[in-house]
Write an enzyme that holds these catalytic residues in place. Structure first.
Site, PDB file in Angstrom:
ATOM      1  N   LYS A 218      50.008 -20.425  -5.788  1.00  0.00           N
ATOM      2  CA  LYS A 218      49.996 -21.826  -5.345  1.00  0.00           C
ATOM      3  C   LYS A 218      49.252 -21.961  -4.017  1.00  0.00           C
ATOM      4  CE  LYS A 218      54.398 -21.515  -5.445  1.00  0.00           C
ATOM      5  NZ  LYS A 218      55.858 -21.685  -5.368  1.00  0.00           N
TER       6      LYS A 218
ATOM      7  N   THR B  50      57.558 -31.770   2.223  1.00  0.00           N
ATOM      8  CA  THR B  50      57.238 -30.829   1.146  1.00  0.00           C
ATOM      9  C   THR B  50      58.368 -29.823   0.932  1.00  0.00           C
ATOM     10  OG1 THR B  50      56.067 -29.465   2.753  1.00  0.00           O
ATOM     11  CG2 THR B  50      54.722 -30.968   1.421  1.00  0.00           C
TER      12      THR B  50
ATOM     13  N   GLY C 245      57.920 -25.861  -4.276  1.00  0.00           N
ATOM     14  CA  GLY C 245      57.775 -24.686  -5.147  1.00  0.00           C
ATOM     15  C   GLY C 245      58.826 -24.678  -6.245  1.00  0.00           C
ATOM     16  N   CYS C 246      60.068 -25.012  -5.881  1.00  0.00           N
ATOM     17  CA  CYS C 246      61.166 -25.042  -6.873  1.00  0.00           C
ATOM     18  C   CYS C 246      60.858 -26.076  -7.946  1.00  0.00           C
ATOM     19  CB  CYS C 246      62.493 -25.414  -6.202  1.00  0.00           C
ATOM     20  SG  CYS C 246      62.922 -24.365  -4.804  1.00  0.00           S
TER      21      CYS C 246
ATOM     22  N   GLY D 151      61.004 -28.042  -0.991  1.00  0.00           N
ATOM     23  CA  GLY D 151      61.344 -27.853  -2.403  1.00  0.00           C
ATOM     24  C   GLY D 151      60.192 -28.026  -3.376  1.00  0.00           C
TER      25      GLY D 151
HETATM   26  N1  LIG Z   1      50.478 -31.243   0.927  1.00  0.00           N
HETATM   27  C1  LIG Z   1      50.380 -31.082  -0.404  1.00  0.00           C
HETATM   28  N2  LIG Z   1      49.655 -31.960  -1.145  1.00  0.00           N
HETATM   29  C2  LIG Z   1      49.532 -31.844  -2.491  1.00  0.00           C
HETATM   30  N3  LIG Z   1      50.117 -30.823  -3.185  1.00  0.00           N
HETATM   31  C3  LIG Z   1      50.837 -29.903  -2.499  1.00  0.00           C
HETATM   32  C4  LIG Z   1      51.019 -29.981  -1.077  1.00  0.00           C
HETATM   33  N4  LIG Z   1      51.811 -28.940  -0.677  1.00  0.00           N
HETATM   34  C5  LIG Z   1      52.111 -28.254  -1.797  1.00  0.00           C
HETATM   35  N5  LIG Z   1      51.529 -28.815  -2.896  1.00  0.00           N
HETATM   36  C6  LIG Z   1      51.665 -28.366  -4.295  1.00  0.00           C
HETATM   37  O1  LIG Z   1      53.031 -28.118  -4.519  1.00  0.00           O
HETATM   38  C7  LIG Z   1      53.211 -26.966  -5.327  1.00  0.00           C
HETATM   39  C8  LIG Z   1      54.060 -25.940  -4.554  1.00  0.00           C
HETATM   40  O2  LIG Z   1      53.224 -25.296  -3.625  1.00  0.00           O
HETATM   41  P1  LIG Z   1      53.687 -24.569  -2.293  1.00  0.00           P
HETATM   42  O3  LIG Z   1      52.610 -23.606  -1.944  1.00  0.00           O
HETATM   43  O4  LIG Z   1      54.065 -25.606  -1.283  1.00  0.00           O
HETATM   44  O5  LIG Z   1      55.007 -23.863  -2.784  1.00  0.00           O
HETATM   45  P2  LIG Z   1      56.192 -23.201  -1.956  1.00  0.00           P
HETATM   46  O6  LIG Z   1      55.714 -22.780  -0.615  1.00  0.00           O
HETATM   47  O7  LIG Z   1      56.746 -22.146  -2.836  1.00  0.00           O
HETATM   48  O8  LIG Z   1      57.239 -24.372  -1.780  1.00  0.00           O
HETATM   49  P3  LIG Z   1      58.772 -24.297  -1.210  1.00  0.00           P
HETATM   50  O9  LIG Z   1      59.000 -22.924  -0.659  1.00  0.00           O
HETATM   51  O10 LIG Z   1      58.902 -25.380  -0.204  1.00  0.00           O
HETATM   52  O11 LIG Z   1      59.651 -24.612  -2.381  1.00  0.00           O
HETATM   53  C9  LIG Z   1      51.805 -26.461  -5.677  1.00  0.00           C
HETATM   54  O12 LIG Z   1      51.418 -26.976  -6.920  1.00  0.00           O
HETATM   55  C10 LIG Z   1      50.956 -27.027  -4.560  1.00  0.00           C
HETATM   56  O13 LIG Z   1      49.629 -27.205  -4.959  1.00  0.00           O
HETATM   57  C1  LIG Z   2      68.264 -22.705  -2.179  1.00  0.00           C
HETATM   58  C2  LIG Z   2      66.825 -22.727  -1.879  1.00  0.00           C
HETATM   59  N1  LIG Z   2      65.955 -22.203  -2.779  1.00  0.00           N
HETATM   60  C3  LIG Z   2      64.627 -22.209  -2.530  1.00  0.00           C
HETATM   61  C4  LIG Z   2      64.139 -22.740  -1.349  1.00  0.00           C
HETATM   62  C5  LIG Z   2      62.643 -22.717  -1.078  1.00  0.00           C
HETATM   63  O1  LIG Z   2      62.140 -23.952  -0.956  1.00  0.00           O
HETATM   64  C6  LIG Z   2      65.071 -23.293  -0.437  1.00  0.00           C
HETATM   65  N2  LIG Z   2      64.663 -23.837   0.744  1.00  0.00           N
HETATM   66  N3  LIG Z   2      66.398 -23.254  -0.728  1.00  0.00           N
END
Ligand SMILES: Nc1ncnc2c1ncn2[C@@H]1O[C@H](COP(=O)(O)OP(=O)(O)OP(=O)(O)O)[C@@H](O)[C@H]1O
Ligand SMILES: Cc1ncc(CO)c(N)n1
Length: 267
Positions: free
Chosen positions: A174, A206, A210-211, A208
């Site tokens: 991602k 932003t 990724g979840c 959650g």
């Molecule tokens: N500012 C943004 N604008 C548009 N899309 C975004 C943005 N930030 C994240 N995304 C999208 O959201 C999804 C999750 O990406 P991200 O890299 O933020 O995951 P993450 O770090 O695992 O998230 P988290 O740990 O907060 O749950 C991807 O499809 C990414 O392209």
């Molecule tokens: C419980 C939980 N799972 C995943 C994440 C990652 O976004 C978070 N902040 N909290």
């Protein structure tokens, strides 16, 4: 018959990430959501105040209850916290013969709190990735898993190949943690790459993402979509959830799980 999807993950008291984000996503995508909780977090939009892991036996009891009555059509894993939980969960997924597995290798919350013990990385690599239909690391997680610096697209492609070799059928690295106005999620299916590009929404809300993205992929797989279609739909779902801000909380706010259905694309 409605498709059933299981999330094996941590609880976020603030409702934006973890189990709560997953269940909201499942509901919006018309699949029946179930959960096995691995850890409780006291958490809000300002950060993670504390983490309380669930004893591994109780995690397994939840999986057993589901296995004997409600076999899932797909599942996703999120915060698993420890090596012992990862290994036990992986063994049960195999034993129960569950397929359509989305592995979101959650390690650290956006505010910096540790959601996975350091010595658990090996268990993700060796036990969980081989079961993954799709794995969805963000850039820092892919760096930890591959021990590579991933500051260029070419290196991310090399990392995706490596994660595929470890056993994940589809890899999505991602791009949320990348730089620039355009954001690229890199998808690899073992033979070709697909770059899912979108405008980077200028927002701090932003929490959650990724979840939610991984849960949407699991919902798609449960409904019988190909992995590629499920990933593309999940990308649309998360993009709208970020773009149509809710403005909740005074820190990194949650995404808007209603946005996709309200935009009329989800019906
Ligand atoms: N500012 C943004 N604008 C548009 N899309 C975004 C943005 N930030 C994240 N995304 C999208 O959201 C999804 C999750 O990406 P991200 O890299 O933020 O995951 P993450 O770090 O695992 O998230 P988290 O740990 O907060 O749950 C991807 O499809 C990414 O392209
Ligand atoms: C419980 C939980 N799972 C995943 C994440 C990652 O976004 C978070 N902040 N909290």
């Amino acid at each position: 018959m409605v498709a059933k999807v299981l999330t094996i993950a941590g609880s976020d008291s603030g409702g934006g990430a973890g189990i709560q984000a997953d269940i909201k996503t499942f509901q919006e995508l018309d699949v029946y959501g179930m959960s096995a909780i691995t850890a409780l977090t006291a958490q809000n939009t300002l950060g993670v105040q504390s983490v309380y892991p669930i004893p591994v036996d109780m995690v397994l009891e939840q999986l057993h209850s589901i296995a004997i009555d409600l076999s899932p059509d797909a599942l996703k894993t999120g915060m698993l916290f420890s090596g012992v939980i990862i290994e036990s969960v992986a063994d049960k997924i195999k034993e129960y013969g569950w397929g359509n597995v989305v592995v979101d290798p959650v390690m650290i919350a956006k505010g910096g709190a540790r959601l996975l013990q350091k010595d658990a990385i090996k268990a993700i690599r060796e036990k969980l990735l081989p079961l993954a239909t799709v794995t969805t690391p963000n850039i820092p997680e892919a760096e930890v898993l591959t021990e590579m610096n991933l500051d260029t697209m070419n290196r991310r492609k090399e990392a995706a190949r490596m994660l595929h070799k470890l056993g994940a059928s589809h890899v999505v690295i991602k791009g949320g943690h990348g730089e620039g106005d355009e954001l690229v999620d890199l998808v690899y299916d073992g033979s070709s790459f697909l770059e899912l590009k979108s405008k980077r929404v200028d927002t701090t809300h932003t929490h959650g993402t990724g979840c939610t993205f991984a849960a949407a992929i699991a919902a798609g797989l449960a409904k019988g979509c190909t992995a590629e279609d499920a990933i593309v739909t999940a990308k649309r779902f998360i993009h709208l959830a970020i773009e149509v801000e809710l403005g909740i909380g005074s820190g990194h706010g949650p995404t808007n799980h209603w946005a996709y259905r309200k935009a009329g694309v989800g019906v």
